[in-house]
Design a protein around this motif. Structure first.
Motif, PDB file in Angstrom:
ATOM      1  N   UNK A 114       0.747  -1.250  -0.104  1.00 28.01           N
ATOM      2  CA  UNK A 114       0.080   0.156   0.091  1.00 28.01           C
ATOM      3  C   UNK A 114       0.690   1.272  -0.158  1.00 28.01           C
ATOM      4  N   UNK A 115       1.866   1.287   0.770  1.00 32.73           N
ATOM      5  CA  UNK A 115       2.697   2.363   0.729  1.00 32.73           C
ATOM      6  C   UNK A 115       3.587   2.589  -0.438  1.00 32.73           C
ATOM      7  N   UNK A 116       3.834   1.596  -1.162  1.00 29.33           N
ATOM      8  CA  UNK A 116       4.424   1.598  -2.469  1.00 29.33           C
ATOM      9  C   UNK A 116       3.358   2.207  -3.585  1.00 29.33           C
ATOM     10  N   UNK A 117       2.145   1.906  -3.460  1.00 29.34           N
ATOM     11  CA  UNK A 117       1.028   2.549  -4.340  1.00 29.34           C
ATOM     12  C   UNK A 117       0.864   3.918  -4.095  1.00 29.34           C
ATOM     13  N   UNK A 118       0.874   4.276  -2.753  1.00 32.71           N
ATOM     14  CA  UNK A 118       0.598   5.653  -2.172  1.00 32.71           C
ATOM     15  C   UNK A 118       1.865   6.480  -2.850  1.00 32.71           C
ATOM     16  N   UNK A 119       3.257   5.860  -2.934  1.00 32.45           N
ATOM     17  CA  UNK A 119       4.385   6.592  -3.321  1.00 32.45           C
ATOM     18  C   UNK A 119       4.309   6.970  -4.920  1.00 32.45           C
ATOM     19  N   UNK A 120       3.439   6.371  -5.672  1.00 35.12           N
ATOM     20  CA  UNK A 120       3.598   6.735  -7.067  1.00 35.12           C
ATOM     21  C   UNK A 120       2.849   8.188  -7.267  1.00 35.12           C
ATOM     22  N   UNK A 121       1.972   8.493  -6.182  1.00 29.99           N
ATOM     23  CA  UNK A 121       1.206   9.684  -6.437  1.00 29.99           C
ATOM     24  C   UNK A 121       1.683  10.798  -5.265  1.00 29.99           C
ATOM     25  N   UNK A 122       3.066  10.547  -4.822  1.00 27.32           N
ATOM     26  CA  UNK A 122       3.552  11.473  -3.872  1.00 27.32           C
ATOM     27  C   UNK A 122       3.585  13.004  -4.527  1.00 27.32           C
ATOM     28  N   UNK A 123       3.337  13.762  -3.602  1.00 32.09           N
ATOM     29  CA  UNK A 123       3.283  15.573  -4.247  1.00 32.09           C
ATOM     30  C   UNK A 123       4.678  15.944  -4.624  1.00 32.09           C
ATOM     31  N   UNK A 124       5.681  15.185  -4.216  1.00 32.58           N
ATOM     32  CA  UNK A 124       7.034  15.753  -4.717  1.00 32.58           C
ATOM     33  C   UNK A 124       7.443  15.525  -6.105  1.00 32.58           C
ATOM     34  N   UNK A 125       7.197  14.352  -6.374  1.00 38.63           N
ATOM     35  CA  UNK A 125       7.390  13.662  -7.728  1.00 38.63           C
ATOM     36  C   UNK A 125       6.276  13.719  -8.652  1.00 38.63           C
ATOM     37  N   UNK A 126       4.982  14.129  -8.281  1.00 39.82           N
ATOM     38  CA  UNK A 126       3.875  13.689  -8.940  1.00 39.82           C
ATOM     39  C   UNK A 126       3.560  14.351 -10.439  1.00 39.82           C
ATOM     40  N   UNK A 127       4.415  15.632 -10.402  1.00 42.51           N
ATOM     41  CA  UNK A 127       4.496  16.177 -11.597  1.00 42.51           C
ATOM     42  C   UNK A 127       4.997  15.357 -12.725  1.00 42.51           C
ATOM     43  N   UNK A 128       5.926  14.461 -12.394  1.00 42.45           N
ATOM     44  CA  UNK A 128       6.617  13.756 -13.389  1.00 42.45           C
ATOM     45  C   UNK A 128       5.940  12.557 -13.859  1.00 42.45           C
ATOM     46  N   UNK A 129       4.870  12.085 -13.346  1.00 42.19           N
ATOM     47  CA  UNK A 129       3.985  11.107 -13.699  1.00 42.19           C
ATOM     48  C   UNK A 129       3.178  11.333 -14.920  1.00 42.19           C
ATOM     49  N   UNK A 130       2.583  12.491 -15.197  1.00 43.71           N
ATOM     50  CA  UNK A 130       1.898  12.762 -16.425  1.00 43.71           C
ATOM     51  C   UNK A 130       2.811  12.775 -17.548  1.00 43.71           C
ATOM     52  N   UNK A 131       4.017  13.488 -17.201  1.00 41.72           N
ATOM     53  CA  UNK A 131       5.295  13.572 -18.261  1.00 41.72           C
ATOM     54  C   UNK A 131       5.473  12.111 -18.599  1.00 41.72           C
ATOM     55  N   UNK A 132       5.488  11.350 -17.721  1.00 35.78           N
ATOM     56  CA  UNK A 132       6.103   9.916 -18.064  1.00 35.78           C
ATOM     57  C   UNK A 132       4.992   9.268 -19.170  1.00 35.78           C
ATOM     58  N   UNK A 133       3.839   9.413 -18.564  1.00 37.76           N
ATOM     59  CA  UNK A 133       2.629   8.845 -19.412  1.00 37.76           C
ATOM     60  C   UNK A 133       2.592   9.332 -21.030  1.00 37.76           C
ATOM     61  N   UNK A 134       2.876  10.634 -21.237  1.00 36.81           N
ATOM     62  CA  UNK A 134       3.118  11.112 -22.311  1.00 36.81           C
ATOM     63  C   UNK A 134       4.051  10.807 -23.107  1.00 36.81           C
ATOM     64  N   UNK A 135       5.301  10.321 -22.365  1.00 36.58           N
ATOM     65  CA  UNK A 135       6.174   9.543 -23.151  1.00 36.58           C
ATOM     66  C   UNK A 135       5.894   8.371 -23.856  1.00 36.58           C
ATOM     67  N   UNK A 136       5.216   7.483 -23.025  1.00 29.03           N
ATOM     68  CA  UNK A 136       4.612   6.010 -23.327  1.00 29.03           C
ATOM     69  C   UNK A 136       4.029   6.336 -24.456  1.00 29.03           C
ATOM     70  N   UNK A 137       3.201   7.364 -24.758  1.00 28.04           N
ATOM     71  CA  UNK A 137       2.046   7.323 -25.941  1.00 28.04           C
ATOM     72  C   UNK A 137       2.793   7.979 -27.046  1.00 28.04           C
ATOM     73  N   UNK A 138       4.088   8.446 -26.873  1.00 30.07           N
ATOM     74  CA  UNK A 138       4.883   9.190 -27.896  1.00 30.07           C
ATOM     75  C   UNK A 138       5.046   8.318 -29.429  1.00 30.07           C
ATOM     76  N   UNK A 139       5.288   7.238 -29.276  1.00 30.85           N
ATOM     77  CA  UNK A 139       5.562   6.259 -30.353  1.00 30.85           C
ATOM     78  C   UNK A 139       4.243   5.528 -30.609  1.00 30.85           C
TER      79      UNK A 139
END
Length: 199
Positions: A15-40
């Motif tokens: 559960x702590x790992x699942x919550x860590x994916x949405x942490x406020x310090x790095x959350x801005x990097x998650x949508x950017x990562x998802x954008x990279x996934x759909x680039x190709x």
């Protein structure tokens, strides 16, 4: 005979790992990562899902490399680190608030302009791509950005596992934490890959 594995602690680590994916310090990097996934695009939905899962695995390995290294370095000092972590967090917060006020009144941060010019000159060479090596590096960056927000729960879970059981319990707690992060990121990446640019 080895003691039984503490499944409650493993569930907490997951559960702590699942919550860590949405942490406020790095959350801005998650949508950017998802954008990279759909680039190709191209190759159909099955290929898109395969790319999303491969990118997620590489990114999760980068994330875990940082946390694993930090955990190994602090495992003997975990109780001391946990004791002083609230003070460190408060100090970092006060420094960031002071820097924010400094910028709001129109001042520049010393030494930042040359760094901005340097990154503008080399922006294409340092930009992340959808390649797996780049995804690993992205995971490392995501972890470093997330470290100050998520290291407390990470040390609490892994430290408790090591104190209450064997080294195997610590490794299993770490693996459960990693699985929690990877599951959340993988579900989001696959959803974005299937929805393509509409996401």
């Amino acid at each position: 005979r080895s003691p039984p594995v503490n499944t409650d602690l493993l569930g907490l680590a997951f559960a702590a790992g699942m919550v860590a994916a949405f942490n406020p310090c790095g959350f801005a990097m998650l949508p950017a990562y998802l954008t990279l996934v759909i680039q190709r695009e191209g190759g159909g939905q099955l290929a898109a899902v395969g790319r999303a899962l491969a990118a997620t695995a590489a990114m999760a390995l980068g994330f875990l490399a940082v946390f694993g290294t930090f955990g190994l370095l602090t495992v003997s000092l975990a109780s001391t680190v946990q004791r002083y972590l609230p003070y460190v967090t408060l100090t970092v917060g006060l420094v960031l608030a002071a820097l924010g006020i400094w910028l709001l009144i129109g001042r520049d941060l010393p030494g930042v302009r040359p760094l901005q010019q340097l990154t503008q000159r080399h922006s294409t060479s340092w930009a992340p791509t959808a390649r797996l090596g780049s995804m690993f590096g992205y995971g490392v960056g995501y972890a470093i950005a997330s470290l100050s927000c998520t290291i407390g729960p990470f040390l609490a879970v892994t430290g408790s596992a090591l104190r209450s059981g064997s080294a195997l319990d610590g490794v299993l707690a770490y693996a459960a934490y990693a699985a929690g992060i990877a599951l959340v990121v993988a579900v989001l990446a696959v959803a974005v890959a299937l929805a393509s640019s509409a996401a």
